[in-house]
Design a protein around this motif. Structure first.
Motif, PDB file in Angstrom:
ATOM      1  N   ASN A 116      -6.951 -18.912  -8.994  1.00  0.00           N
ATOM      2  CA  ASN A 116      -6.190 -19.977  -8.329  1.00  0.00           C
ATOM      3  C   ASN A 116      -7.113 -21.027  -7.709  1.00  0.00           C
ATOM      4  OD1 ASN A 116      -7.242 -18.680  -6.142  1.00  0.00           O
ATOM      5  ND2 ASN A 116      -5.297 -17.818  -5.452  1.00  0.00           N
TER       6      ASN A 116
ATOM      7  N   ASP B  57     -10.459  -5.815 -17.145  1.00  0.00           N
ATOM      8  CA  ASP B  57      -9.103  -5.356 -16.902  1.00  0.00           C
ATOM      9  C   ASP B  57      -8.134  -6.532 -16.798  1.00  0.00           C
ATOM     10  OD1 ASP B  57      -7.525  -2.879 -15.683  1.00  0.00           O
ATOM     11  OD2 ASP B  57      -6.966  -4.707 -14.610  1.00  0.00           O
TER      12      ASP B  57
ATOM     13  N   LEU C  96      -5.253  -6.873 -15.368  1.00  0.00           N
ATOM     14  CA  LEU C  96      -4.710  -7.121 -14.027  1.00  0.00           C
ATOM     15  C   LEU C  96      -5.741  -7.829 -13.152  1.00  0.00           C
ATOM     16  CD1 LEU C  96      -2.063  -6.539 -12.478  1.00  0.00           C
ATOM     17  CD2 LEU C  96      -3.214  -4.558 -11.498  1.00  0.00           C
TER      18      LEU C  96
ATOM     19  N   LYS D 119      -6.146 -11.423 -13.951  1.00  0.00           N
ATOM     20  CA  LYS D 119      -5.098 -12.329 -13.440  1.00  0.00           C
ATOM     21  C   LYS D 119      -5.507 -12.981 -12.127  1.00  0.00           C
ATOM     22  CE  LYS D 119      -0.889 -11.201 -15.655  1.00  0.00           C
ATOM     23  NZ  LYS D 119       0.530 -11.070 -15.513  1.00  0.00           N
TER      24      LYS D 119
ATOM     25  N   ASP E 271      -9.553 -20.460  -5.516  1.00  0.00           N
ATOM     26  CA  ASP E 271     -10.224 -20.003  -4.294  1.00  0.00           C
ATOM     27  C   ASP E 271     -11.597 -19.458  -4.656  1.00  0.00           C
ATOM     28  OD1 ASP E 271      -7.912 -20.654  -3.009  1.00  0.00           O
ATOM     29  OD2 ASP E 271      -7.238 -18.585  -2.665  1.00  0.00           O
TER      30      ASP E 271
ATOM     31  N   LEU F 233      -5.908  10.498  -5.368  1.00  0.00           N
ATOM     32  CA  LEU F 233      -5.914  10.023  -6.750  1.00  0.00           C
ATOM     33  C   LEU F 233      -6.160   8.521  -6.822  1.00  0.00           C
ATOM     34  CD1 LEU F 233      -2.802  11.996  -7.934  1.00  0.00           C
ATOM     35  CD2 LEU F 233      -5.092  12.312  -8.853  1.00  0.00           C
ATOM     36  N   SER F 234      -6.858   8.113  -7.868  1.00  0.00           N
ATOM     37  CA  SER F 234      -7.061   6.681  -8.083  1.00  0.00           C
ATOM     38  C   SER F 234      -6.553   6.322  -9.466  1.00  0.00           C
ATOM     39  CB  SER F 234      -8.551   6.344  -8.032  1.00  0.00           C
ATOM     40  OG  SER F 234      -9.039   6.609  -6.766  1.00  0.00           O
TER      41      SER F 234
ATOM     42  N   LEU G  71      -8.314   0.629  -2.642  1.00  0.00           N
ATOM     43  CA  LEU G  71      -9.581   0.516  -1.912  1.00  0.00           C
ATOM     44  C   LEU G  71     -10.703   1.214  -2.662  1.00  0.00           C
ATOM     45  CD1 LEU G  71      -8.408   1.103   1.743  1.00  0.00           C
ATOM     46  CD2 LEU G  71      -9.100  -1.017   0.675  1.00  0.00           C
ATOM     47  N   LYS G  72     -10.372   2.340  -3.264  1.00  0.00           N
ATOM     48  CA  LYS G  72     -11.376   3.074  -4.028  1.00  0.00           C
ATOM     49  C   LYS G  72     -11.871   2.218  -5.179  1.00  0.00           C
ATOM     50  CE  LYS G  72     -11.559   8.029  -4.321  1.00  0.00           C
ATOM     51  NZ  LYS G  72     -10.987   9.238  -4.856  1.00  0.00           N
ATOM     52  N   GLN G  73     -10.912   1.560  -5.821  1.00  0.00           N
ATOM     53  CA  GLN G  73     -11.267   0.719  -6.944  1.00  0.00           C
ATOM     54  C   GLN G  73     -12.087  -0.483  -6.468  1.00  0.00           C
ATOM     55  OE1 GLN G  73      -8.094   0.241  -9.619  1.00  0.00           O
ATOM     56  NE2 GLN G  73      -9.283  -0.927 -11.092  1.00  0.00           N
ATOM     57  N   PHE G  74     -11.681  -1.033  -5.329  1.00  0.00           N
ATOM     58  CA  PHE G  74     -12.427  -2.172  -4.797  1.00  0.00           C
ATOM     59  C   PHE G  74     -13.859  -1.745  -4.491  1.00  0.00           C
ATOM     60  CE2 PHE G  74     -14.122  -5.021  -1.659  1.00  0.00           C
ATOM     61  CZ  PHE G  74     -13.738  -6.264  -2.133  1.00  0.00           C
TER      62      PHE G  74
ATOM     63  N   LEU H  27      -8.907 -12.662 -10.757  1.00  0.00           N
ATOM     64  CA  LEU H  27     -10.340 -12.952 -10.655  1.00  0.00           C
ATOM     65  C   LEU H  27     -10.853 -13.630 -11.923  1.00  0.00           C
ATOM     66  CD1 LEU H  27     -12.880 -12.357  -8.847  1.00  0.00           C
ATOM     67  CD2 LEU H  27     -13.170 -10.292 -10.199  1.00  0.00           C
TER      68      LEU H  27
ATOM     69  N   GLU I 124     -11.835 -17.166  -8.007  1.00  0.00           N
ATOM     70  CA  GLU I 124     -10.519 -16.624  -8.330  1.00  0.00           C
ATOM     71  C   GLU I 124      -9.786 -17.575  -9.256  1.00  0.00           C
ATOM     72  OE1 GLU I 124      -8.454 -15.334  -4.719  1.00  0.00           O
ATOM     73  OE2 GLU I 124     -10.411 -14.906  -3.852  1.00  0.00           O
TER      74      GLU I 124
ATOM     75  N   GLN J 151       0.809  -1.215   0.000  1.00  0.00           N
ATOM     76  CA  GLN J 151       0.000   0.000   0.000  1.00  0.00           C
ATOM     77  C   GLN J 151       0.849   1.275   0.000  1.00  0.00           C
ATOM     78  OE1 GLN J 151      -2.271  -1.153   3.351  1.00  0.00           O
ATOM     79  NE2 GLN J 151      -3.429  -2.601   2.108  1.00  0.00           N
TER      80      GLN J 151
ATOM     81  N   ASN K  93      -2.758   5.243   1.313  1.00  0.00           N
ATOM     82  CA  ASN K  93      -3.029   5.312  -0.120  1.00  0.00           C
ATOM     83  C   ASN K  93      -4.290   4.503  -0.402  1.00  0.00           C
ATOM     84  OD1 ASN K  93      -3.100   4.931  -2.889  1.00  0.00           O
ATOM     85  ND2 ASN K  93      -0.889   5.090  -3.029  1.00  0.00           N
ATOM     86  N   ASN K  94      -5.267   5.139  -0.963  1.00  0.00           N
ATOM     87  CA  ASN K  94      -6.549   4.455  -1.055  1.00  0.00           C
ATOM     88  C   ASN K  94      -6.961   4.075  -2.455  1.00  0.00           C
ATOM     89  OD1 ASN K  94      -7.307   6.782  -2.265  1.00  0.00           O
ATOM     90  ND2 ASN K  94      -9.166   7.045  -1.083  1.00  0.00           N
ATOM     91  N   GLN K  95      -6.055   4.187  -3.406  1.00  0.00           N
ATOM     92  CA  GLN K  95      -6.506   3.949  -4.779  1.00  0.00           C
ATOM     93  C   GLN K  95      -7.025   2.524  -4.976  1.00  0.00           C
ATOM     94  OE1 GLN K  95      -3.772   3.206  -7.814  1.00  0.00           O
ATOM     95  NE2 GLN K  95      -2.032   3.828  -6.576  1.00  0.00           N
TER      96      GLN K  95
ATOM     97  N   THR L  94      -3.210  10.593  -1.773  1.00  0.00           N
ATOM     98  CA  THR L  94      -4.263   9.700  -1.292  1.00  0.00           C
ATOM     99  C   THR L  94      -5.567   9.940  -2.036  1.00  0.00           C
ATOM    100  OG1 THR L  94      -4.811  11.322   0.383  1.00  0.00           O
ATOM    101  CG2 THR L  94      -3.340   9.532   1.030  1.00  0.00           C
TER     102      THR L  94
ATOM    103  N   GLN M 152     -18.157  -0.924 -16.457  1.00  0.00           N
ATOM    104  CA  GLN M 152     -16.817  -0.322 -16.469  1.00  0.00           C
ATOM    105  C   GLN M 152     -15.750  -1.377 -16.164  1.00  0.00           C
ATOM    106  OE1 GLN M 152     -16.457   3.080 -13.845  1.00  0.00           O
ATOM    107  NE2 GLN M 152     -14.242   3.109 -14.121  1.00  0.00           N
TER     108      GLN M 152
END
Lengths: 810, 202
Positions: B180, B153, B155, B158, B182, A176-177, B111-114, B160, B178, A166, B107-109, A174, B131
């Motif tokens: 693998n 996507d 990535l 890979k 799982d 930006l995504s 998490l934001k995506q999740f 999921l 997943e 992370q 850094n939340n990028q 923080t 999307q």
């Protein structure tokens, strides 16, 4: 005499040739405010390192393109990126962060997961029991956001890497995504796409900075027309530098133009002819030309601030021309240009000399900006003086076609009235009161030497910066540490120690964040210490128990334990062998993962190795500066605050130097006029200058170094007035008009500086405006004796003739 | 001869087009149906999650409750550990920590995506789902549908394999597979819908 004329003309020809040669060189005009600084008192190597880091940072620019329609925002960003990439003025333009790069982070750092423990992981190892570990891992497994795969669980059963990952992303903010390989942020329904780029030139290069900004504005306008409602936000030192230069240029043009117009009107009114205007412009032109050329050769570059002050030089250098023309205007018969020049030379020569003596402390200051201004002014004045005495007698040999002055009677009455008032005790009383009041105020005057006053930030640019900060959290870096050490390993260790010391300050709010290479590449000692900690607190047997508790299958457990054991073996290498499995700075640099933070590693320099610890949102400078007391190899760099400190010190220094200079002037005048008379010559301008500073400092804004410069100028010009009056024993009207014109033009030139958008220049203008008006008002007080009558120049001649006739008759 | 070929070709095209139109309409019907189910409503209910991780001999079972309002999900795990996550446009907040997980991580990028992927699984936001996923819709009966979501996507692909949503009026089961092997199975139980008016009057 004619030989001197040709000699001076030839000298000017050489000056012009030198100027043309100099102008071939790029960037003769300096716009970097930092260039006003003296070499700071730190080691030159550290300065160079700091400059190198600042210069790299300065070249960076960030652009955000926003639109409610995400696709449009992306299209606009893509087209803009294309333009940047096509331009030779931009390099390293990044729009998309490809996935391979993101995966590279994972692949690069994963093998070092046990060496790169975070502070919280170290703490966990020290304090957690087996049950705590079980719960913690279970929590992570149940956390919907943690995509823990069986492969990861097997190779990293303590789930250390997820936490470490992370901190390793290219998105340093923080907010930006990373969406579709683009760094994006969404606010109020608008999607913004981020582009980063660097300029290929020195951001303070006037021509290129203007070219770059103009093209950016053109591209943005084109995109905003093409994609309606698209927002463009851009920030970087380039844009501030260009706005500052544009502002300074418009200041110079505006002040110069208004000043020249004012001079033309005044001259026309007094002389009823525009001929003196031409000669005034010649004097001014020569003064500025010589000053600019000599300054550019002596200092290599002429600072824009010197030019702002130089434009004001116009007001002083016309005085000499006016003296010549007022004397010429007054002579109706038997005009001789040589005689007029001989008549005025002592007065203007003394004035010029006293002004230059006034500039000596400026030239002696260990501050390149002030030395430059002092030199520019002194050389300009000297050149203007030489032009008057060497050119005018030949270029303007004929008497004036309109002798006498317009409204001569009124001017005579004014002259008489002024002298009369000066002879009264009341004007002296006011002068003494003002002197006492000014001295009383002077002791407690508020001061503010903040360098930022010198650079008026454009509101538009500030808006862009604020928007960028609000959207991305990114902020300009103003403060940082330079850490030095003899070896790379020692350098990493020192940074680790510094970060530990900074942690409580971050908690206290002294700063928001600190960034260093060691957050990516710990020192070998730290890596070994982490491995030893794992060996001590989570030995293989302990891990086996934990895996049992978590319900690992037998096969998975075997594999996990084997992998763990092999990693931890590194912590006890055989003596004398280098541990090859540790992450090194060289390995890090050889990988593309280092590109986002490599600028923090300054590398080898003459005395070892250096790196930067970057600080954001600093609130407590003293606390951060204090950390360097413990280690002489750590340097706290805060350029703007360092400059402010220097400005403050030099303000105090220049005040001392100025008073010393006036002592010299007093000795010089005392030698010529006697000590008591010299005191009367100096008292009116001194009171005017002190009153002006006291008033501006109390009512307008706290004083700074530039008010002290104004003080020196008022003294220089004010002494001219009292000297001219002193030298004219016959109280000629022409002398008075010359002073009146001089005060008028000086007020026009300097007073107009109060219209400047730069705070420091503005207060300088105010101070000179008030000071010159008072100096003019009080100038006749220096005559001491009650002057009941004054004469116009023809009266003087008639009186002279009458006296001669009397002598003959006797 | 040519004329009869042209007629045959026209008939073929007409039949093919009608199939395509029908296929489109199946999708449209579903999305209209789901949007109608979800519009101006909030969802509440319980969940039972089974996480099958191949290296663990037993599945990890957890349970709790959830609440979906607008574009925000409250995900409360009650057993075996107590956790409360909030998924919204800003990312994920770990309420049980009383500190934003975003802040804690720095850094939340990711998490934001999740959060951006997780929320539309419940809210049925077609655009958001599209999307990230290629979607195929299969109708089982009048109220039961299966959505097969395949990540777009590279990535994401890979890690999921796919996400299967079983919708019986509302989301009933989320099945994550997943690459693998799982698997995660989330069963939504006792799901209730409330209109915002109910909430206000309540």
């Amino acid at each position: 005499m004619r030989l001197r004329f040709w000699g001076w003309l030839f000298s000017l020809f050489i000056v012009c040739t030198l100027l043309v040669i100099k102008l071939q060189q790029e960037g003769v005009i300096e716009t970097n405010i930092m260039a006003l600084l003296p070499e700071t008192e730190q080691q030159p190597e550290i300065n160079n390192l700091a400059s190198e880091f600042i210069s790299k940072n300065n070249s960076r620019a960030v652009f955000l393109f926003g639109n409610k329609d995400k696709k449009i925002a992306i299209k606009a960003a893509e087209e803009f990126t294309h333009k940047l990439r096509q331009s030779k003025l931009w390099k390293n333009t990044v729009l998309r962060h490809d996935r391979a790069q993101q995966q590279a982070f994972y692949h690069f750092y994963y093998p070092y997961r046990y060496q790169r423990l975070t502070a919280s992981q170290q703490q966990a190892l020290k304090s957690r029991t087996l049950v705590d570990w079980e719960q913690a891992i279970q929590q992570q497994l149940l956390n919907p956001t943690q995509m823990v795969s069986s492969r990861l669980l097997q190779s990293d059963p303590l789930l250390l890497f997820n936490k470490q990952l992370q901190h390793l992303s290219p998105a340093t903010s923080t907010q930006l995504s990373l969406v579709d390989d683009l760094l994006m942020v969404e606010a109020k329904g608008v999607y913004y796409v981020l582009i980063s780029s660097e300029v290929t030139f020195d951001v303070f290069n006037l021509r290129l900075q203007h070219q770059a900004v103009v093209s950016i504005e053109r591209w943005v306008k084109h995109l905003q027309e093409k994609y309606v409602s698209t927002e463009a936000i851009y920030s970087g030192v380039l844009f501030h530098a260009e706005a500052g230069a544009r502002n300074a240029q418009s200041d110079i043009s505006f002040i110069s133009i208004i000043s020249i117009i004012g001079i033309i009107i005044l001259t026309r009114v007094i002389f009823r002819s525009l001929q003196p205007v031409g000669f005034c412009l010649l004097t001014i032109g020569v003064g500025v030309l010589v000053a600019f050329t000599l300054t550019s050769y002596l200092f290599d570059k002429v600072h824009w601030l010197t030019l702002v002050f130089g434009a004001s030089l116009i007001g002083i250098s016309v005085d000499y021309t006016f003296h010549y023309f007022t004397a010429r205007q007054a002579e109706a018969v038997n005009f001789s240009s040589k005689r007029v020049i001989q008549q005025i030379t002592p007065a203007i020569g003394l004035g010029m000399l006293s002004s230059i003596i006034g500039y000596i402390p400026m030239m002696a200051a260990p501050f390149p900006g002030i030395v430059q201004i002092g030199f520019f002014s002194a050389s300009g004045l000297l050149a203007a003086f030489l032009t008057v005495i060497l050119f005018l007698p030949y270029l303007c040999e004929q008497p004036s076609s309109n002798t006498g002055f317009l409204n001569q009677q009124f001017l005579l009455s004014l002259h008489q009235y002024h002298l009369h008032c000066a002879s009264k005790k009341s004007l002296w009383g006011i002068l003494i009161l003002c002197l006492m009041g000014a001295l009383a105020l002077f002791i407690n005057l508020p001061v503010n030497d903040d360098i930022r006053l010198l650079q008026q930030l454009s509101p538009e640019r500030q808006w862009h910066d604020q928007q960028l900060k609000a959207l991305t959290g990114q902020n300009a870096i103003s403060q940082f540490y330079i850490v030095t050490a003899e070896t790379e390993e020692a350098l990493l260790e020192k940074q680790e120690k510094l970060l530990i010391e900074l942690a409580p300050l971050i908690k206290k709010g002294a700063l928001a964040h600190a960034r260093s290479v060691v957050q990516w590449v710990p020192s070998k000692r730290q890596q070994m210490s982490n491995l030893k900690l794992l060996n001590l607190k989570m030995p293989t047997e302990q891990l086996r128990l934990l895996l049992d508790k978590l319900g690992f299958t037998a096969d998975a457990k075997q594999k996990a334990l084997a992998a763990y054991q092999s990693q931890l073996k590194i912590s006890s290498p055989e003596k004398g062998t280098e541990v090859s499995s540790l992450l090194t700075i060289h390995h890090w640099f050889s990988s593309s993962v280092s590109q986002y933070m490599s600028n923090l590693w300054l590398g080898k320099y003459t005395q070892g190795y250096a790196a930067v610890v970057q600080l954001t949102d600093v609130n407590d400078l003293a606390a951060l500066r204090h950390l360097t007391d413990k280690d002489s190899d750590i340097f706290f760099i805060s350029k703007a605050d360092d400059i402010t400190t220097v400005l403050s010190r030099y303000r105090q220094l220049i005040v001392k130097l100025a008073f010393m200079a006036y002592l010299f002037i007093y000795i010089f005048l005392g030698w010529r006029y006697g000590w008591f008379k010299a005191l009367f010559i100096m008292l009116p301008p001194l009171t005017a200058a002190l009153t002006a500073i006291a008033l501006v400092g109390t009512l307008v804004q706290p004083i700074n170094l530039f008010n002290i410069l104004a003080f020196i100028l008022i003294m220089g010009i004010g002494i001219d007035y009292t000297l001219f009056l002193q030298e004219d024993k016959k109280r000629r009207l022409s002398t008075y008009i010359a002073i009146l014109l001089s005060a008028g033009t000086t007020v026009l030139a300097f007073g107009l500086l109060s219209l400047s958008s730069t705070n420091a220049v503005q207060t300088f203008g105010f101070t000179v405006l008030i000071g010159i008006l008072l100096a003019f008002l009080w100038a006749p007080c220096s005559l001491r004796k009650n002057t009941r009558s004054c004469l116009n120049d023809s009266d003087v001649k008639q009186n002279d003739m009458k006296q001669q006739t009397k002598r003959f008759s006797v | 001869m040519l004329r009869s070929k042209l007629i045959a070709f026209s008939c073929f095209c007409a039949i093919a087009l009608s199939f395509i139109a029908q296929a489109d309409s199946t999708d449209d019907v579903f999305w209209r149906y789901w949007q109608q189910q979800m519009s101006a409503k909030k969802l509440t209910g319980d969940f039972l999650q089974e996480k099958h991780i191949s290296v663990l001999s037993k599945p990890l079972i957890s349970k709790g409750s959830f609440k979906v309002t607008n574009d925000k999900i409250d995900w409360v795990i009650t057993a075996p550990v107590a956790k409360h996550f909030v998924f919204d446009q800003n990312g994920v907040i770990d309420q049980s920590k009383s500190v934003s997980q975003t802040d804690a991580m720095g850094n939340n990028q990711a998490l934001k995506q999740f959060s951006a992927i997780f929320r539309p699984l419940f809210t049925g936001n077609k655009e958001q789902l599209q999307q990230f996923f290629s979607i195929s819709v299969k109708k089982l009966n009048e109220h039961k549908w299966v959505l097969d979501l395949r990540p777009k996507d590279a990535l994401l692909r890979k890690g999921l394999d796919n996400v299967e949503l079983i919708i019986n009026q509302l989301v009933e089961v989320i099945h994550v597979t997943e690459t693998n092997g799982d698997k995660t199975l989330i069963k939504l139980l006792n799901v209730q819908t409330h209109t915002y008016q109910d909430r206000k009057s309540g």
